[in-house]
Enzyme design. Structure first.
Site, short mmCIF file in Angstrom:
data_model
loop_
_atom_site.label_atom_id
_atom_site.label_comp_id
_atom_site.label_asym_id
_atom_site.label_seq_id
_atom_site.Cartn_x
_atom_site.Cartn_y
_atom_site.Cartn_z
N GLU A 187 -7.09 -2.31 1.10
CA GLU A 187 -6.08 -3.34 1.02
C GLU A 187 -5.69 -4.54 -0.16
OE1 GLU A 187 -4.70 -4.17 5.52
OE2 GLU A 187 -5.89 -1.78 6.17
N HIS A 208 -7.72 3.04 12.48
CA HIS A 208 -7.11 2.01 12.36
C HIS A 208 -6.87 1.50 13.70
CE1 HIS A 208 -5.19 -0.31 8.51
NE2 HIS A 208 -4.81 -1.17 9.84
N TYR A 232 -6.66 -10.57 1.40
CA TYR A 232 -4.96 -11.07 1.35
C TYR A 232 -5.08 -12.62 1.06
CZ TYR A 232 -3.47 -7.21 3.75
OH TYR A 232 -3.37 -5.73 3.76
N ASN A 291 -10.78 -5.58 2.47
CA ASN A 291 -9.66 -5.52 2.27
C ASN A 291 -8.73 -7.44 1.34
OD1 ASN A 291 -8.82 -2.40 2.97
ND2 ASN A 291 -8.41 -3.43 5.30
N GLU A 326 -11.45 -3.11 9.51
CA GLU A 326 -11.27 -4.29 9.98
C GLU A 326 -11.48 -4.67 11.29
OE1 GLU A 326 -7.38 -5.95 8.72
OE2 GLU A 326 -7.65 -5.98 7.24
N ARG A 333 -5.03 6.13 1.23
CA ARG A 333 -5.34 5.75 2.28
C ARG A 333 -4.64 5.62 3.31
NH1 ARG A 333 -7.00 0.23 4.50
NH2 ARG A 333 -8.25 0.78 6.46
C1 FCB Z 1 -5.34 -6.03 7.41
C2 FCB Z 1 -4.56 -4.78 8.41
C3 FCB Z 1 -3.27 -3.73 8.30
C4 FCB Z 1 -2.27 -4.63 8.24
C5 FCB Z 1 -1.86 -5.81 7.11
C6 FCB Z 1 -1.14 -6.79 6.42
O1 FCB Z 1 -5.40 -6.95 8.42
O2 FCB Z 1 -5.58 -3.98 8.48
O3 FCB Z 1 -2.76 -2.95 9.33
O4 FCB Z 1 -1.02 -5.05 8.81
O5 FCB Z 1 -2.89 -6.48 7.69
#
Ligand code: FCB
Length: 448
Positions: A355, A122, A294, A292, A167, A78
């Site tokens: 992500e 992006h 985290y 995505n 996002e 991607r």
């Molecule tokens: C996400 C973004 C990506 C990167 C990661 C750590 O929010 O999509 O570009 O910065 O965080």
């Protein structure tokens, strides 16, 4: 290390990057300025004044980077297309050398047996469009669709998997509400039209991609389970409000064709910027939803009179954090995939983790090797979290690590290293880390 459960046949493994974070070459081949060029040039916006003028120099070194993907055994990659390379002013005729770069990249990926998965936006909006209001201007949605059509016209004979936006929540919140990202506005809740116009742009671009024959179109959102600080009613309601803003505002219109109730934000009644027919466009069917992930978000009820919002964010206690300070809570990925599955039911298309990754600044040892065990632990735990969600009924089709390379991490500049591959930003030398080898082995084990 306990074995990682086998994901279903055909599961797609890969990595993700974005144009502004890796390409560099910002003044080359007719590329126009983007909001991020302007933002990085503004003193005080990016840590230590870092800019992305060179970044990873991927624009010139893409063949080396594609070779790394081949060596990894990635099924998919991607990347994002920089709108200001394709249309320097965000409108009008295409800039042929800009499109030609992505043409070469796609061919190189296909030669390496890697499926290209471009994201069309992006966050690097052409500055000329920002000068007309950016995503606060409804017209930007229409221009985005025209740009999407131009890219599909050029790459659509070889690209099957498209992602419209990355996002839109973060772009609205950090770029238009809080001013931490480009374009740097601090409009708080007045940033909401930037949500709607991005979603409208997604819907219009989806139609343009379909018209060009695109078989597989997705939208990528960030998802984070909203965890109430305590079991109190006030904290539970605050978490629900956060979830409405972060998740439902960007998912309900796309999957259900309606905005969630925003009464709790002082926005009773119809949103003035939503015009007749918009929601029909926004809910155009998609083939997958990009997730995505985290970390989860801990939410508490606000102290009265401290914020116009119906929630406040709080820290998790007693958890490991990455070098970015982000809590490491893999179960949140299982939770978010299962919540989407339960809450959207038959309206939910297959999910793709587009992500997931972590920032650890592990320096090379004297022998040059980068022993980033913390990243290995993070990735293994999160792949297991995906497997757990699949076992419990989530339909997940792929997993893409953020990121292939250490890169320009927005307002943090080069301080956060998310790569499977170390980049020396002085020499631009790439060195695969231990996590790269581990991920390659994991992909090979899964295929066996
Ligand atoms: C996400 C973004 C990506 C990167 C990661 C750590 O929010 O999509 O570009 O910065 O965080």
């Amino acid at each position: 290390m306990a074995a990682i459960p086998r994901l279903p046949e055909g599961f797609v493994w890969g990595t993700a990057t974005s144009a502004f974070q890796i390409e560099g070459a910002v003044d080359e081949d007719g590329r126009g300025p983007s909001v991020w060029d302007a933002f990085t040039a503004t003193p005080g916006k990016v840590r230590d004044g870092h800019t992305a003028a060179t970044a990873c120099d991927h624009y010139h070194r893409y063949e080396e980077d594609v070779a790394l993907l081949r060596r990894l055994g990635a099924d998919a990659y991607r990347f994002s297309v920089a709108w200001p390379r394709v249309q320097p002013d965000g409108t009008g005729p295409v800039n042929e050398p800009g499109l030609a770069f992505y043409d070469r990249l796609v061919d190189a990926l296909l030669d390496a047996g890697v499926t290209p998965m471009p994201t069309l936006f992006h966050w690097d909006l052409p500055q000329a469009l920002e000068d007309r209001g950016g995503w606060l201007d409804r017209d930007t949605a229409h221009r985005f669709a025209a740009y999407a059509a131009a890219v599909a016209d050029r790459l659509g004979d070889r690209v099957r998997h498209w992602i419209t936006l990355n996002e839109p929540f973060e772009h609205m919140a950090l770029g238009y509400a809080l001013g931490q990202h480009a374009p740097g506005h601090t409009y708080l809740l007045d940033a909401l039209p930037a949500a709607h116009h991005q979603l409208l742009g997604h819907g219009l671009a989806t139609a343009a991609l379909r018209a060009a024959g695109a078989p597989h179109v997705m939208l990528t959102n960030s998802y984070t389970p909203a965890i109430p600080y305590s079991g109190s009613k006030a904290d539970t309601e605050a978490a629900r409000a956060y979830d409405t803003l972060h998740r439902r505002l960007f998912t309900d219109p796309v999957l259900l064709g309606a905005y969630p109730d925003l009464d709790g934000f002082g926005l009773a009644g119809p949103l003035p910027f939503v015009k007749d027919g918009d929601l029909d466009r926004i809910k155009a069917p998609i083939d997958g939803l990009g997730v995505n992930y985290y970390n989860p978000t801990r939410v508490t009820a606000p102290e009265p009179g401290t914020t116009p919002l119906p929630f406040e964010l709080a820290e998790f206690e007693h958890v490991n954090t990455t070098d970015f300070g982000w809590p490491v809570i893999p179960s949140g990925l299982t939770q978010t995939l299962l919540e989407l599955t339960a809450d959207y039911g038959p309206a939910l298309p297959p999910l793709w983790v587009t992500e997931n990754g972590c920032s650890y600044d592990t320096a090379p040892d004297a022998d040059g090797r980068i022993r980033d065990q913390a990243r290995i632990d993070y990735l293994e735990a999160h792949v297991k979290a995906v497997a757990a969600a699949v076992e419990q009924g989530a339909d997940v089709r792929g997993y893409l690590v953020w990121s292939l390379l250490d890169n320009f991490e927005w307002a943090e500049g080069y301080h956060q290293r998310f790569g499977l591959v170390h980049v020396d930003f002085a020499t631009l030398e790439r060195t695969p880390k231990d996590s790269f080898d581990r991920y390659a082995a994991l992909i090979a084990e899964q295929r066996r």
